[in-house]
Design an enzyme around this catalytic site. Structure first.
Site, PDB file in Angstrom:
ATOM      1  N   ASP A  53      46.763  31.437  48.159  1.00 24.20           N
ATOM      2  CA  ASP A  53      46.846  31.982  49.512  1.00 24.20           C
ATOM      3  C   ASP A  53      47.675  31.061  50.403  1.00 24.20           C
ATOM      4  OD1 ASP A  53      45.905  33.741  51.775  1.00 24.20           O
ATOM      5  OD2 ASP A  53      44.972  31.864  52.390  1.00 24.20           O
TER       6      ASP A  53
ATOM      7  N   ASP B 230      43.136  39.158  45.331  1.00 29.82           N
ATOM      8  CA  ASP B 230      42.676  37.798  45.022  1.00 29.82           C
ATOM      9  C   ASP B 230      43.348  37.271  43.754  1.00 29.82           C
ATOM     10  OD1 ASP B 230      41.003  37.960  47.208  1.00 29.82           O
ATOM     11  OD2 ASP B 230      39.178  38.285  46.038  1.00 29.82           O
TER      12      ASP B 230
ATOM     13  N   GLU C 127      46.959  36.204  44.267  1.00 31.90           N
ATOM     14  CA  GLU C 127      47.039  34.877  44.877  1.00 31.90           C
ATOM     15  C   GLU C 127      46.767  33.794  43.835  1.00 31.90           C
ATOM     16  OE1 GLU C 127      45.655  36.113  49.417  1.00 31.90           O
ATOM     17  OE2 GLU C 127      44.188  35.313  48.001  1.00 31.90           O
TER      18      GLU C 127
ATOM     19  N   GLU D 256      42.826  31.063  43.627  1.00 36.57           N
ATOM     20  CA  GLU D 256      43.033  32.019  44.715  1.00 36.57           C
ATOM     21  C   GLU D 256      43.168  31.288  46.049  1.00 36.57           C
ATOM     22  OE1 GLU D 256      40.330  34.834  47.498  1.00 36.57           O
ATOM     23  OE2 GLU D 256      39.633  34.456  45.452  1.00 36.57           O
TER      24      GLU D 256
END
Length: 230
Positions: free
Chosen positions: A49, A118, A121, A45
């Site tokens: 991102d 989350d 990502e 995650e």
């Protein structure tokens, strides 16, 4: 470990053929079900991102070569925020293949916005590690699609815009008050009122407080800008 039939279907919806299936399995593993031999998706995650941010920054710069940073920043924020990631996750059916602990499942984890965002990502990072930046870019541009083309209309955050409207008129910042909560514990519905000190109020309901606040702020701002307040 080979992908399950459901995971293979999910990979097909993503449009990526994983050379290392374990990466996708890691991306789909919530911390609530992790073990010493089964890694959760938090590290992916973190990486995903950053990959999403890079691709979106490059895409926005290429799409509008004259826009200043002040115009690009809200577009960027609209495309990478958790709500947008969760929307994409829902569109590709990510919630159905998430590996969750029992308590998380019982509390409606497959529909939770933060959890879905989350995990999306993490999936981006899995594709990046499996196929490189170009594979991740293809994934993002495919599944963000119309959101990128329409970002100008979505970039204005309603709560921020309403606060700026109030400040320009020397009013106190808007207040957000939860007036009701209904539905089962695993799928609550929140009702929020956006209130101005001048007395105007608008109400909205949604599955998260943030969504309800945004919707109430949007409704109140629309009303105030249209000049229909009493």
């Amino acid at each position: 470990m080979a992908l399950s039939a459901e995971q293979k279907d999910f990979a097909a919806r993503l449009g990526h053929d994983f050379a290392t299936p374990a990466l996708l399995q890691e991306a789909l593993t919530h911390p609530s079900v992790a073990t010493p031999n089964r890694k959760d998706n938090q590290r992916l995650e973190f990486l995903g991102d950053r990959v999403l941010g890079l691709v979106m920054a490059e895409t926005l710069l290429a799409a509008d070569q004259t826009a200043p940073e002040g115009q690009l920043a809200p577009r960027f924020n609209a495309l990478v925020r958790k709500e947008t990631c969760a929307d994409v996750a829902r569109a590709v059916g990510l919630g159905t293949v998430l590996r969750l602990g029992r308590s998380e499942m019982l509390s409606g984890g497959r529909r939770k916005e933060a959890l879905l965002g989350d995990a999306m990502e993490a999936v981006i990072a899995a594709v990046y590690k499996d196929g490189g930046l170009e594979a991740a870019r293809r994934l993002i541009l495919t599944h963000w699609g119309d959101r990128i083309a329409n970002v100008e209309a979505d970039a204005r955050d309603p709560k921020t815009a309403l606060q700026e409207w109030a400040q320009a008129r020397k009013l106190a910042p808007p207040r957000y008050v939860e007036t009701d909560r209904s539905g089962p514990a695993h799928a609550p519905v929140f009702t929020i009122e956006a209130r101005l000190d001048s007395g105007e109020v608008e109400r909205a309901s949604a599955g998260s407080k943030r969504q309800a606040e945004q919707a109430a702020a949007r409704a109140l701002l629309t009303r105030m800008e249209a000049g229909t307040h009493d």
